[in-house]
Structures are given as C-alpha cells and as structure tokens.
Design a protein around this motif. Structure first.
Motif, short mmCIF file in Angstrom:
data_model
loop_
_atom_site.label_atom_id
_atom_site.label_comp_id
_atom_site.label_asym_id
_atom_site.label_seq_id
_atom_site.Cartn_x
_atom_site.Cartn_y
_atom_site.Cartn_z
N VAL A 39 1.18 -1.20 0.06
CA VAL A 39 0.07 -0.29 0.48
C VAL A 39 1.33 0.74 -0.37
O VAL A 39 1.92 1.78 1.09
N ILE A 40 0.76 1.80 -1.16
CA ILE A 40 1.78 3.11 -1.49
C ILE A 40 0.61 4.60 -1.63
O ILE A 40 -0.35 4.26 -2.41
N ASP A 41 0.93 5.62 -1.21
CA ASP A 41 0.21 6.66 -1.58
C ASP A 41 -1.63 6.05 -1.40
O ASP A 41 -2.16 7.34 -2.59
N GLY A 42 -1.91 5.35 -0.61
CA GLY A 42 -3.39 4.78 -0.61
C GLY A 42 -3.90 4.23 -1.34
O GLY A 42 -5.21 4.57 -0.99
N ALA A 43 -3.13 3.33 -1.83
CA ALA A 43 -3.64 2.59 -2.96
C ALA A 43 -2.63 1.26 -3.04
O ALA A 43 -1.50 1.45 -2.66
N LEU A 44 -3.23 0.30 -3.26
CA LEU A 44 -2.06 -1.45 -3.63
C LEU A 44 -1.70 -0.94 -4.84
O LEU A 44 -2.13 -1.29 -5.62
N LYS A 45 -0.78 -0.86 -5.21
CA LYS A 45 0.17 -1.66 -6.04
C LYS A 45 0.81 -2.67 -6.28
O LYS A 45 1.79 -3.27 -5.52
N VAL A 46 0.77 -3.69 -6.94
CA VAL A 46 1.90 -4.32 -7.46
C VAL A 46 3.04 -4.44 -8.63
O VAL A 46 3.08 -3.66 -9.27
N GLY A 47 4.18 -5.14 -7.95
CA GLY A 47 5.40 -4.85 -8.38
C GLY A 47 5.84 -6.09 -8.59
O GLY A 47 5.20 -7.38 -8.38
N SER A 48 6.99 -6.30 -9.09
CA SER A 48 7.80 -7.55 -9.36
C SER A 48 9.29 -7.45 -9.25
O SER A 48 10.16 -6.25 -9.30
N SER A 49 9.65 -8.87 -8.96
CA SER A 49 11.24 -8.72 -8.55
C SER A 49 11.84 -7.86 -9.66
O SER A 49 13.36 -8.22 -9.52
N TYR A 50 11.88 -8.13 -11.39
CA TYR A 50 12.28 -8.13 -12.63
C TYR A 50 12.06 -6.18 -11.78
O TYR A 50 13.18 -5.66 -13.21
#
Length: 131
Positions: A39-50
């Motif tokens: 949760v960043i800047d009030g939203a759920l964000k998804v990233g990858s290990s790449y």
C-alpha cells in the motif's frame, strides 16, 4: 520528511529504487512468481522482482484510503480500508477477478482494525478490533 523510498534488493546487485518520496503504509508482501504488493500513497500497487512497479494499481473509491499492512491469502489480498463514512473495514481484493472485492469485516463506529491475518486456503480471518 520527504517520504519513503521503496527499494528492491536482489542478490549481487545494487538496490533498485522502485518508488521514491512516497507514503508507504506497511511492509511489502511477496506472492506468486516473485511479484510483490504494497500500500503506497493510499492505493494497492503491485510490482515484480524484475523491477516493474505499478503494473497493477487498485485505487480505493472516492473518499476512501487504504492503510497499513496487507496479506496475501490464496488468490486475494487482505487490505484495511478507511471508508468514506469514516469506518474501517477489512477487504478481500481478488487477484483472479481484478478489482472485485468483498468486505470481510467492518469495525464499529469509532473503532479500528489492528493486526490481522488470513488462513491460506480458507476464508477464515483473525483480526484485532480496537474500540
């Protein structure tokens, strides 16, 4: 302060800054295939290990904000959301039907949700309700 930097540290490589000067609400959580969510800047964000970050962003509705830690349970994220009416709820956001959610628990008026966890493979959730 200036905000938080979200870093990705991979073996034998320099740290990779995936978000800079952001408001990080809780620890990142890894889930399937090296992806992670936070949760960043009030939203759920998804990233990858790449190093790809923000490929998927789940924004709360107008007047709502996500906060605190999240959990990955089965095929969904558990996230605390402060609703527009001021009450906190624990929501389960589906990963397979992206954007779909259900409210698992709603705190009493004036109450809040503390720590929580979900039982993998089940809809059971344990949580702390602060009055």
């Amino acid at each position: 302060g200036w905000g938080d930097d979200l870093l990705l540290q991979r073996p034998s490589q320099p740290p990779l800054v995936v978000a800079s000067r952001a408001k990080v609400a809780g620890p990142p959580v890894f889930f399937e295939d090296g992806d992670f969510a936070v949760v960043i800047d009030g939203a759920l964000k998804v990233g990858s290990s790449y190093g790809n970050f923000g490929n998927l962003v789940i924004e709360p509705a107008k007047g709502e904000t996500m906060r605190g830690s999240i959990r990955w349970v089965g095929d969904a994220f558990l996230v605390i959301v402060k609703r527009a009416d001021g009450r906190e709820c624990l929501r389960r956001y589906s990963w397979t039907s992206r954007g779909d959610f259900d409210e698992v628990y709603v705190a009493s008026k004036g109450g809040s949700i503390g720590s929580f966890d979900g039982w993998p493979g089940s809809s059971a959730v344990a949580l702390v309700h602060r009055l």
